[in-house]
Design a protein around this motif. Sequence first.
Motif, PDB file in Angstrom:
ATOM      1  N   GLN A 123      17.902  81.219 -26.172  1.00 58.30           N
ATOM      2  CA  GLN A 123      18.011  81.853 -24.572  1.00 58.30           C
ATOM      3  C   GLN A 123      19.322  80.865 -23.887  1.00 58.30           C
ATOM      4  OE1 GLN A 123      14.582  82.699 -23.190  1.00 58.30           O
ATOM      5  NE2 GLN A 123      13.951  84.182 -24.878  1.00 58.30           N
ATOM      6  N   GLU A 139      22.727  81.670 -24.932  1.00 53.73           N
ATOM      7  CA  GLU A 139      23.412  82.448 -24.078  1.00 53.73           C
ATOM      8  C   GLU A 139      23.696  82.589 -23.306  1.00 53.73           C
ATOM      9  OE1 GLU A 139      24.554  84.702 -26.138  1.00 53.73           O
ATOM     10  OE2 GLU A 139      23.521  83.753 -27.758  1.00 53.73           O
ATOM     11  N   LYS A 195      27.243  80.032 -22.485  1.00 56.09           N
ATOM     12  CA  LYS A 195      27.876  80.789 -22.326  1.00 56.09           C
ATOM     13  C   LYS A 195      28.431  81.698 -21.210  1.00 56.09           C
ATOM     14  CE  LYS A 195      27.189  81.509 -27.634  1.00 56.09           C
ATOM     15  NZ  LYS A 195      26.902  81.779 -29.096  1.00 56.09           N
TER      16      LYS A 195
END
Length: 469
Positions: free
Chosen positions: A188, A191, A194
């Motif tokens: 998590q 992500e 990112k």
Amino acid sequence: MKRSFLFLLVNFVFGLQVGFAQTVDKRLTLDNTFDLIRRFHPVAKQAGIQVDLASASLQASRGSFDPAFYLNNQRKSFDGKNYFTYVNPELKIPTWYGIDFKAGFENNGGERLGDESTFGRSSYAGISIPILKGLLFDKRRSTLQQAKLMVSMSKQEQLLAINNLLFDAADAYWKWAASYQINQILLQAVEANKKRFEFTRQSFLLGDRAAIDTTESLSQLQTIQAMQQQAWFEWQKNRLTLSNFLWKEDSQYYELPEDVVPDSSWVLVSIEDYPLPVLEKLLTASSTTHPKLLSLGFKQDALKVEKREKFQELLPRLNVDYNFLNSGYNFSNPLKQALFQNNFKYGLSFGLPLLQRSARGEFNIAQLKINNQSLEIRQTQLEIENKVKASFSELLALKEQVLLMQGSVNNQQKLLRAEETKFAVGESSMFLVNARETKLLETKQKLAETISKFFKSLVAAEWSAGQLR
């Protein structure tokens, strides 16, 4: 067709082809793991075999009290002369009290038959009684009683083996569950980073952010990606460790598939309200039903039986044999005539070692074994009691640690959100955001590990009391 949840799990775990296998949630709970271990693990099966071996030994020891049939048939012919012919079928019935009953027939003949033998056909019924040594107790009864105690002891050793096996499996399971949860936390985070890196890059292209912010954001992303790879490796390593406890029904090793994940409901459990075992009940259970203590107790009982047998060796041997005799093969009632009036045979044997050194030495050895066993039981009981108290103390400490870490995670999440808000309006730097996030991730990982240790300590409390069955 109805199927129980356990059957669905077994079908899934061992790759059985069922029509609705695709609908089964590929999650493995601790209870399901325990059930598979009890049913298929070689150690659990070996423990059962030890019980079967003890039961077989008990059956063999009971053979000492089985009725037995004997036949003695001898004939000698030499130089054209029939020296003797001896035919003696006999039935012997031993009893629990050391008294043996016997009955048989004789058919004797020949030119040189011994004077102690009766010529022609005769029958007899007799009894053999140990007056001193062997009347109240003997080796046959000792062997049988010890065999019964060995069956009870082997059952407790079976429970002890399963108790230890399930605890080791629980340790492997919770390490696997914790590493999976840490991997999910970092996935998590990857992500989220990112998205943050892309946001920072776009802001730089629009002239709202300095180039160094994109470098900071990319560096944080790469760091968390490396952490996630290490977490994935730990998860896979713990998966293989847990696979050591999983076996198929045909005694073949089974490797847990990568797509099987641990049940994660434990992460959402309220630790503050979670019911804890009662220390007094654990201590009572450990002192009364712990397999180790019960096994040692049965062993001590067996030593007491051995001591009782050795005591018999101190007594003189005095045996009385009596046979009622009858001509021909038809038994008449021996009660109609006096025992020592006619048609009888009796014997009296006596023996006593003068110094009794061997018997006294064996008896002392048996007593010393009992004393040694008593000390071992007391020491083991103390160790078990302290182990229960230590496990319970660890459980309480872990509960407090979890509550503190949960508060810390909540506060650090607030600080991270505040820092991100300040960063979005240009009042903070990517370095500070990354520092807040790194601290939050470290605490989240530590929290996941501590919660898993809390649930493992619940199992440890049962294990220390010998209650994992």
